[in-house]
Design a protein around this motif. Structure first.
Motif, PDB file in Angstrom:
ATOM      1  N   PHE A  59     -10.478  24.533   7.408  1.00  0.00           N
ATOM      2  CA  PHE A  59      -9.866  25.653   8.133  1.00  0.00           C
ATOM      3  C   PHE A  59      -9.625  26.848   7.212  1.00  0.00           C
ATOM      4  CE2 PHE A  59      -7.170  28.043  10.897  1.00  0.00           C
ATOM      5  CZ  PHE A  59      -7.588  27.682  12.164  1.00  0.00           C
ATOM      6  N   HIS A  60      -9.042  26.562   6.031  1.00  0.00           N
ATOM      7  CA  HIS A  60      -8.646  27.663   5.134  1.00  0.00           C
ATOM      8  C   HIS A  60      -9.453  27.711   3.838  1.00  0.00           C
ATOM      9  CE1 HIS A  60      -4.841  26.958   7.498  1.00  0.00           C
ATOM     10  NE2 HIS A  60      -4.938  28.271   7.583  1.00  0.00           N
ATOM     11  N   HIS A  61     -10.619  27.101   3.798  1.00  0.00           N
ATOM     12  CA  HIS A  61     -11.412  27.042   2.570  1.00  0.00           C
ATOM     13  C   HIS A  61     -10.613  26.427   1.426  1.00  0.00           C
ATOM     14  CE1 HIS A  61     -14.408  28.081  -0.490  1.00  0.00           C
ATOM     15  NE2 HIS A  61     -15.225  28.176   0.531  1.00  0.00           N
ATOM     16  N   VAL A  62     -10.143  25.225   1.650  1.00  0.00           N
ATOM     17  CA  VAL A  62      -9.319  24.552   0.638  1.00  0.00           C
ATOM     18  C   VAL A  62     -10.149  23.553  -0.165  1.00  0.00           C
ATOM     19  CG1 VAL A  62      -7.107  24.767   1.804  1.00  0.00           C
ATOM     20  CG2 VAL A  62      -8.650  22.887   2.413  1.00  0.00           C
ATOM     21  N   GLN A  63      -9.721  23.298  -1.375  1.00  0.00           N
ATOM     22  CA  GLN A  63     -10.335  22.238  -2.180  1.00  0.00           C
ATOM     23  C   GLN A  63      -9.648  20.927  -1.810  1.00  0.00           C
ATOM     24  OE1 GLN A  63     -11.129  23.150  -6.269  1.00  0.00           O
ATOM     25  NE2 GLN A  63     -11.379  20.985  -6.799  1.00  0.00           N
ATOM     26  N   PRO A 109      -2.476  17.369  -0.527  1.00  0.00           N
ATOM     27  CA  PRO A 109      -2.111  16.046  -0.012  1.00  0.00           C
ATOM     28  C   PRO A 109      -3.092  15.594   1.073  1.00  0.00           C
ATOM     29  CG  PRO A 109      -0.198  17.504  -0.068  1.00  0.00           C
ATOM     30  CD  PRO A 109      -1.389  18.346  -0.401  1.00  0.00           C
ATOM     31  N   GLU A 110      -3.285  14.284   1.119  1.00  0.00           N
ATOM     32  CA  GLU A 110      -4.279  13.711   2.033  1.00  0.00           C
ATOM     33  C   GLU A 110      -4.053  14.123   3.490  1.00  0.00           C
ATOM     34  OE1 GLU A 110      -5.548   9.569   0.974  1.00  0.00           O
ATOM     35  OE2 GLU A 110      -4.962   9.281   3.072  1.00  0.00           O
ATOM     36  N   LYS A 111      -2.774  14.129   3.869  1.00  0.00           N
ATOM     37  CA  LYS A 111      -2.460  14.463   5.263  1.00  0.00           C
ATOM     38  C   LYS A 111      -2.912  15.892   5.584  1.00  0.00           C
ATOM     39  CE  LYS A 111       1.497  14.255   8.414  1.00  0.00           C
ATOM     40  NZ  LYS A 111       1.994  15.623   8.545  1.00  0.00           N
ATOM     41  N   GLN A 112      -2.689  16.762   4.648  1.00  0.00           N
ATOM     42  CA  GLN A 112      -3.059  18.172   4.830  1.00  0.00           C
ATOM     43  C   GLN A 112      -4.586  18.334   4.842  1.00  0.00           C
ATOM     44  OE1 GLN A 112      -1.295  20.699   1.831  1.00  0.00           O
ATOM     45  NE2 GLN A 112      -2.402  22.492   2.595  1.00  0.00           N
ATOM     46  N   ALA A 113      -5.241  17.578   3.993  1.00  0.00           N
ATOM     47  CA  ALA A 113      -6.706  17.644   3.924  1.00  0.00           C
ATOM     48  C   ALA A 113      -7.306  17.222   5.273  1.00  0.00           C
ATOM     49  CB  ALA A 113      -7.214  16.746   2.806  1.00  0.00           C
ATOM     50  N   LYS A 114      -6.745  16.154   5.805  1.00  0.00           N
ATOM     51  CA  LYS A 114      -7.232  15.643   7.092  1.00  0.00           C
ATOM     52  C   LYS A 114      -7.027  16.691   8.183  1.00  0.00           C
ATOM     53  CE  LYS A 114      -6.611  11.405   9.590  1.00  0.00           C
ATOM     54  NZ  LYS A 114      -5.811  10.179   9.733  1.00  0.00           N
ATOM     55  N   GLU A 115      -5.868  17.303   8.142  1.00  0.00           N
ATOM     56  CA  GLU A 115      -5.519  18.340   9.114  1.00  0.00           C
ATOM     57  C   GLU A 115      -6.499  19.526   9.043  1.00  0.00           C
ATOM     58  OE1 GLU A 115      -2.745  18.441  11.115  1.00  0.00           O
ATOM     59  OE2 GLU A 115      -2.893  20.549  11.748  1.00  0.00           O
ATOM     60  N   GLU A 116      -6.863  19.915   7.827  1.00  0.00           N
ATOM     61  CA  GLU A 116      -7.815  21.015   7.616  1.00  0.00           C
ATOM     62  C   GLU A 116      -9.148  20.734   8.313  1.00  0.00           C
ATOM     63  OE1 GLU A 116      -8.250  23.917   5.852  1.00  0.00           O
ATOM     64  OE2 GLU A 116      -6.129  24.141   5.412  1.00  0.00           O
ATOM     65  N   ILE A 117      -9.550  19.481   8.223  1.00  0.00           N
ATOM     66  CA  ILE A 117     -10.851  19.090   8.795  1.00  0.00           C
ATOM     67  C   ILE A 117     -10.757  18.952  10.315  1.00  0.00           C
ATOM     68  CG2 ILE A 117     -12.600  17.270   8.811  1.00  0.00           C
ATOM     69  CD1 ILE A 117     -11.752  16.710   5.863  1.00  0.00           C
ATOM     70  N   LEU A 118      -9.755  18.207  10.762  1.00  0.00           N
ATOM     71  CA  LEU A 118      -9.682  17.918  12.195  1.00  0.00           C
ATOM     72  C   LEU A 118      -9.388  19.173  13.026  1.00  0.00           C
ATOM     73  CD1 LEU A 118      -7.946  14.409  12.100  1.00  0.00           C
ATOM     74  CD2 LEU A 118     -10.391  14.990  12.202  1.00  0.00           C
TER      75      LEU A 118
END
Ligand code: ZN
Length: 243
Positions: free
Chosen positions: A121-125, A130-139
């Protein structure tokens, strides 16, 4: 009189046809199979160099154009126009945050047969948050793309190529990397982008580009023209990574 230039693949197609006629009359094709007969014919008549050219005609080198960080209001439409004119399909890895206001562009990409993937979503590495946030970025990005196209993305290009296998299982996405980095974002120079591609391209090449620069659009279309002329075929990236 000046000799006109003809792309070698046209000559090879004619040669292939001639060789096929000769060997089919000998009954080879029935006995040994089409491909093997042509290979043998080429090897016997014209040697290994000819064999390589015949193989390229039957199995053209496949190359995938991939574009990250879009959609771009300024450049994506022009790129889509050029690809459409050339009947070439590419792969676009989109940022969730750039979807709003660009729905028509994304619908068009989908309608015209391009592969649409996720670029967070935000072009994050992804391995730095945190894993939860990473998942959120994708979903969250997947859901936004689904709302626009009616199809959930299956492929994702992790920003900076940062990915971990556990994430793959959790979000059920297939990561897509690249093997030629055109550095288009850095140089924004048409000649440099084309040179990097030409020096490295081979069957199975996945080109990394960004549809955010005028130079990228111009270079990408020139690359399509030049490599198509030389016998390459452009495919969406799933064709190169799925068995
Ligand atoms: Zn990116």
């Amino acid at each position: 009189m000046k000799k006109t230039h003809r792309p070698y693949c046209k000559d090879i197609a004619v040669w292939t046809l001639i060789l096929l006629v000769i060997f089919s009359s000998l009954g080879w094709i029935h006995k040994k199979g089409l491909r093997e007969s042509v290979d043998t014919a080429a090897r016997v008549i014209a040697g290994e160099g000819m064999l390589k050219l015949v193989q390229d005609t039957l199995d053209p080198p496949l190359v995938a154009l991939t574009f990250d960080d879009g959609p771009s209001k300024k450049y994506t439409a022009e790129l889509l126009d050029g690809l459409k004119k050339r009947n070439v399909k590419a792969s676009f890895f989109l940022l969730g945050k750039s979807l709003e206001g660009n729905e028509a562009l994304v619908k068009r990409m989908h309608r015209e047969g391009h592969l649409i993937g996720n670029h967070t979503f935000h072009h994050v590495q992804l391995d730095r948050i945190p894993e939860k946030q990473a998942k959120e970025e994708i979903l969250r990005t997947n859901n936004r793309i689904y709302e626009i196209t009616g199809e959930y993305p299956v492929f994702m290009r992790p920003p900076y190529g940062a990915w971990n296998k556990e994430m793959e299982l959790q979000v059920e996405m297939i990561p897509v990397f690249w093997n030629i980095d055109t550095l288009d974002w850095k140089t924004q120079n048409v000649d440099s982008i084309i040179r990097i591609v030409r020096e490295n391209v081979k069957n199975g090449s996945i080109l990394l580009m960004h549809d955010e620069y005028a130079a990228t659009v111009e270079a990408a279309l020139k690359i399509v023209d030049e490599l198509t002329e030389e016998g390459c075929r452009f495919v969406t990236v799933d064709r190169l990574i799925l068995p």
